[in-house]
Design an enzyme around this catalytic site. Structure first.
Site: not given
Length: 245
Positions: A110-112, A114, A193
């Site tokens: 997961l993105d930072l 998120s 992304h």
């Protein structure tokens, strides 16, 4: 990535400092076992989960480990980083033994910024199977955007959106509006992304992403941000049975 296999003689040379030539004698004397069976072939293939003993002394006995973490925003999906706190740092802070975390890796990042369901394991065969693009395992996200979501956006997600840089058209994705600016998005792939870029086609910045589910597994509602629990063998097996519809 899958678990590497090693010849028994090479493994004993590295793990126990036994010269490869000496392994023949140990085998002849029936002093080595693999998974409870007396070993006889120095070329036998073993892996990370093979249970190895010599003279009844345990040399290796790894057990598969699977866990779900409620990842908070602001924690990096990585095992180590010099700038940010990572999910491994978080697990250790919450009491998970470093002998366990040392072998963990992430199955689907997961993105930072998120949050939500994150899976970690020491079983690279399992994670590779789960994240394989060919399996098209569904992932469900709750997404908050800056502007109202248009019907054109819903239709475009369903049809797939073409990204010319990669020369790739996304697989059909389900976009279910929860309110004007919130939606559930279900993907069966995970391009870089991807959700942000799909909404970016409509010049609608994503403010937050929260992952609710991977395949049949939903984030445990009892887990607060930062908390984790181990998966049962049944839960782990169900995730790679690919009955995800």
């Amino acid at each position: 990535m899958t678990h590497r296999k090693f010849r028994l003689d090479r493994f004993l040379s590295v793990k126990a400092g036994i010269p490869k030539d000496a392994v023949r004698l140990l085998l002849a004397q029936k002093r080595i076992t693999i998974n409870g069976e007396i070993a006889s072939d120095r070329l036998a293939q073993i892996d990370y989960f093979s249970r190895i003993t010599m003279d009844n002394i345990l040399i290796q006995d790894h057990k598969p480990c699977y866990l779900m973490l409620h990842k908070p925003a602001g924690v990096l999906s990585a095992t180590q980083d010099k700038q940010h706190n990572t999910v491994i740092d978080l697990l250790q802070k919450n009491g998970l033994n470093s002998t366990i975390t040392a072998d963990l890796h992430i199955a689907g990042r997961l993105d930072l910024n998120s949050s939500g369901l994150l899976l970690l394991t020491n079983n690279s065969d399992w994670s590779s199977s789960l994240m394989s693009p060919e399996q098209k395992v569904s992932k469900v996200y709750e997404v908050t955007v800056r502007d109202p979501i248009s019907d054109d956006c819903v239709n475009a997600f369903e049809e797939g959106i073409y990204f010319p840089f990669e020369q790739h058209k996304t697989l059909p994705a389900k976009l279910e509006k929860l309110s004007d600016k919130r939606a559930l998005v279900t993907l069966k792939e995970g391009k870089y992304h991807q959700i942000k870029r799909m909404f970016g086609r409509f010049r609608n910045p994503v403010l937050h992403i929260h992952r609710h589910a991977i395949g049949q597994l939903r984030l445990d509602a009892s887990l607060l941000p930062g908390q984790y629990r181990m998966l049962s063998e049944q839960e782990a097996h169900a995730l790679t049975s690919f009955n995800t519809n």
